[in-house]
Design an enzyme around this catalytic site. Structure first.
Site, PDB file in Angstrom:
ATOM      1  N   GLU A  77       0.810  -1.224   0.000  1.00 26.78           N
ATOM      2  CA  GLU A  77       0.000   0.000   0.000  1.00 26.78           C
ATOM      3  C   GLU A  77       0.848   1.281   0.000  1.00 26.78           C
ATOM      4  O   GLU A  77       0.386   2.332   0.434  1.00 26.78           O
ATOM      5  CB  GLU A  77      -0.939   0.003   1.207  1.00 26.78           C
ATOM      6  CG  GLU A  77      -1.971  -1.110   1.142  1.00 26.78           C
ATOM      7  CD  GLU A  77      -3.090  -0.861   2.141  1.00 26.78           C
ATOM      8  OE1 GLU A  77      -4.180  -0.460   1.695  1.00 26.78           O
ATOM      9  OE2 GLU A  77      -2.869  -1.062   3.351  1.00 26.78           O
ATOM     10  N   HIS A  96      -0.696   5.437   7.870  1.00 25.59           N
ATOM     11  CA  HIS A  96      -1.837   4.591   7.477  1.00 25.59           C
ATOM     12  C   HIS A  96      -1.986   3.486   8.511  1.00 25.59           C
ATOM     13  O   HIS A  96      -1.011   2.809   8.847  1.00 25.59           O
ATOM     14  CB  HIS A  96      -1.627   3.971   6.100  1.00 25.59           C
ATOM     15  CG  HIS A  96      -2.631   2.883   5.820  1.00 25.59           C
ATOM     16  ND1 HIS A  96      -3.983   3.154   5.689  1.00 25.59           N
ATOM     17  CD2 HIS A  96      -2.505   1.542   5.710  1.00 25.59           C
ATOM     18  CE1 HIS A  96      -4.625   2.011   5.490  1.00 25.59           C
ATOM     19  NE2 HIS A  96      -3.750   1.014   5.506  1.00 25.59           N
ATOM     20  N   HIS A  98      -4.985   0.673  10.771  1.00 24.98           N
ATOM     21  CA  HIS A  98      -6.294   0.047  10.908  1.00 24.98           C
ATOM     22  C   HIS A  98      -6.791   0.356  12.327  1.00 24.98           C
ATOM     23  O   HIS A  98      -7.379  -0.496  12.988  1.00 24.98           O
ATOM     24  CB  HIS A  98      -6.192  -1.460  10.624  1.00 24.98           C
ATOM     25  CG  HIS A  98      -5.456  -1.770   9.341  1.00 24.98           C
ATOM     26  ND1 HIS A  98      -4.711  -2.893   9.153  1.00 24.98           N
ATOM     27  CD2 HIS A  98      -5.367  -1.048   8.178  1.00 24.98           C
ATOM     28  CE1 HIS A  98      -4.190  -2.874   7.916  1.00 24.98           C
ATOM     29  NE2 HIS A  98      -4.561  -1.756   7.322  1.00 24.98           N
ATOM     30  N   HIS A 174     -11.713  -0.884   6.242  1.00 23.12           N
ATOM     31  CA  HIS A 174     -10.263  -1.070   6.161  1.00 23.12           C
ATOM     32  C   HIS A 174      -9.524  -0.316   7.280  1.00 23.12           C
ATOM     33  O   HIS A 174      -8.878  -0.936   8.102  1.00 23.12           O
ATOM     34  CB  HIS A 174      -9.818  -0.608   4.763  1.00 23.12           C
ATOM     35  CG  HIS A 174      -8.341  -0.677   4.518  1.00 23.12           C
ATOM     36  ND1 HIS A 174      -7.794  -0.457   3.278  1.00 23.12           N
ATOM     37  CD2 HIS A 174      -7.287  -0.921   5.331  1.00 23.12           C
ATOM     38  CE1 HIS A 174      -6.474  -0.576   3.342  1.00 23.12           C
ATOM     39  NE2 HIS A 174      -6.153  -0.854   4.584  1.00 23.12           N
TER      40      HIS A 174
HETATM   41 MN    MN Z   1      -4.128  -1.077   5.141  1.00 25.41          MN
END
Ligand code: MN
Length: 248
Positions: A77, A96, A98, A174
């Site tokens: 990603e 980034h 979760h 996500h």
């Molecule tokens: Mn991710």
């Protein structure tokens, strides 16, 4: 700031985000190179709490690919980072994750509209009379059978477009991505995104909530982020001590 200082900072950020429960085996943090805005630094494909300076790779903003072609395997990603840096010259760091308490707001229909700042540490989210936090629906780009990952430049660009000029974008089913004008501020925002989400989840069962106004959100953000060094220095010291880099 030298390259080695930036490498040490992004290593520390990985450990801080793990210690604060923002990332687990997954999630990543990057910082734009101070001496070359067309590049950024991020770990190779590795769990954040295992990252050392030797694991930090340099990437091209333009392509999202490592500068050295023989480089170790990068995160799938990585395009989250490259495309946000490409779209947002003001952004110097990207997280980034979760983030577990924030995820319900990326799952409930209309959840992003309910993700308002409810404590003074989360003013960066924007107040109730600002536009709501944006939410990225990957189905609009990748259809109904994707793995939900931002695994191409095109998906990264679509995510950056949804983020717009904001500081946080929720990603349906996500997680979320937070940006900042410096690494300490981006880490601060990632931590307080999670704190704000927990507060909301605890408060919603009690009934109607009282969120910050846009004016309060702006004022608290300016105050807090003017002293972002305070939590950063604390979290970094704790993380270094845990890794045995500091005595005690
Ligand atoms: Mn991710």
């Amino acid at each position: 700031m030298s390259r080695s200082t930036q490498v040490d900072d992004v290593v520390d950020a990985n450990h801080v985000l793990f210690d604060e429960g923002i990332v687990d085996a997954f999630g990543h943090v990057s910082v734009r190179c101070e001496n070359d805005a067309s590049r950024f630094l991020m770990a190779r494909n590795l769990a954040p709490s295992r990252v050392t300076p030797a694991d930090i790779l340099e990437f091209h903003v333009a392509s999202g690919e490592p500068v050295t072609s023989a480089a170790s395997r990068p995160y799938l990603e990585r395009f989250i980072h490259s495309e946000i840096y490409r779209a947002r010259p003001d952004v110097m760091a990207v997280v980034h994750s979760h983030s577990p308490a924030a995820l319900p707001f990326a799952i409930a229909r209309g959840g992003a509209r309910r993700f308002v700042p409810v404590c003074h540490m989360a003013g960066f989210l924007g107040g109730v009379d600002h536009e709501s936090v944006p939410s990225f629906e990957i189905r609009d780009q990748a259809g109904g059978a994707s793995d939900l990952l931002i695994r191409s430049r095109e998906l990264g660009a679509a995510l950056a477009l949804t983020l717009g000029e904001r500081r946080l974008v929720l990603m349906r089913g996500h997680g979320c991505t937070v940006v900042g004008p410096s690494l300490p501020v981006a880490v601060f925002r990632a931590v307080y995104t999670e704190v704000n989400a927990k507060l909301l989840l605890q408060t919603l069962p009690l009934g109607e909530i009282e969120a910050l106004t846009a004016g309060e959100a702006d004022a608290t953000r300016i105050t807090n982020e003017g002293q972002a060094a305070r939590p950063w220095d604390l979290w970094r010291e704790q993380a270094r001590r845990k890794r045995g880099l500091l005595a005690g």
